[in-house]
Enzyme design. Structure first.
Site: not given
Length: 213
Positions: A42, A111, A140
């Site tokens: 990521r 997701s 997040k």
């Protein structure tokens, strides 16, 4: 590539926020030596050239351990480096469009936060789901926490493996027992720790405990 529940057992998601002077490929190898079963690269800050270079380094490591390796969001980088697949969020490219670009043999992770998103992702070609956030997370801040019952319902409603994500650490992972997940996706509980190998090994063992019926 077929994905099973056991591939989800300890799913590591990289984050260079805590990298410092360390080498990301070496950190990933530490997690693999400890038992990590899946790796997602990521990168939100790197341009495509730097992202691709890093992806190739990480892939060389995951290839040695025979562990699936996917790229977060960036299909171009995934195809260019020969990654096993891509993971996309609900705000990224639509799953069906990603599947068309990847072809039938690459891994597609999606997701999901609701039953509807989970079922649609499976219908559009997802091989596994990342479901959360199961706990509050600093990664997040704009994502709501998913109730345990919803996590369990999603696991029971789809035929593809589910990995729980979001704020999971050594202190709360046991709360996920009985949900039906294949494993846990972890970021800071591994990469923010002073001993990455030890942190990953502990979470690997705890995940086995949690996913054992």
């Amino acid at each position: 590539m077929n994905i099973s529940k056991k591939d989800m057992l300890l799913y590591v998601v990289t984050d260079r926020s805590w990298l410092g002077k360390n080498d990301l490929a070496a950190q990933v190898e530490d997690t693999l030596r400890a038992g990590a079963t899946f790796v997602q690269l990521r990168e939100k800050q790197l341009d495509d050239a730097a992202f691709l270079a890093e992806a190739r380094r990480i892939k060389a490591v995951t290839d040695r351990y025979g562990v699936p390796f996917v790229i977060n969001d960036n299909v171009r980088v995934a195809l260019a480096c020969g990654a096993d697949g891509v993971h996309v969020g609900q705000e990224d490219m639509e799953a069906g469009d990603v599947r068309k670009l990847l072809g039938p043999d690459k891994i597609l992770g999606v997701s999901a936060h609701t039953m509807e998103e989970a079922r649609l992702a499976e219908a559009r070609g997802a091989d596994y789901l990342g479901v959360g956030a199961v706990f509050s997370t600093s990664t997040k801040l704009d994502v709501n926490t998913l109730p345990f019952e919803t996590l369990r319902e999603i696991c029971g409603a789809v035929s593809i493996p589910v990995v729980a994500i979001g704020g999971i650490n050594r202190d709360n992972i046991r709360k996920l027992k009985g949900s039906g997940i294949g494993g846990v996706a972890v970021i800071s509980a591994i990469f923010a720790q002073p001993d990455i190998y030890a942190a990953a090994r502990e979470l690997y063992n705890l995940s086995k405990e949690v996913t054992t019926a």
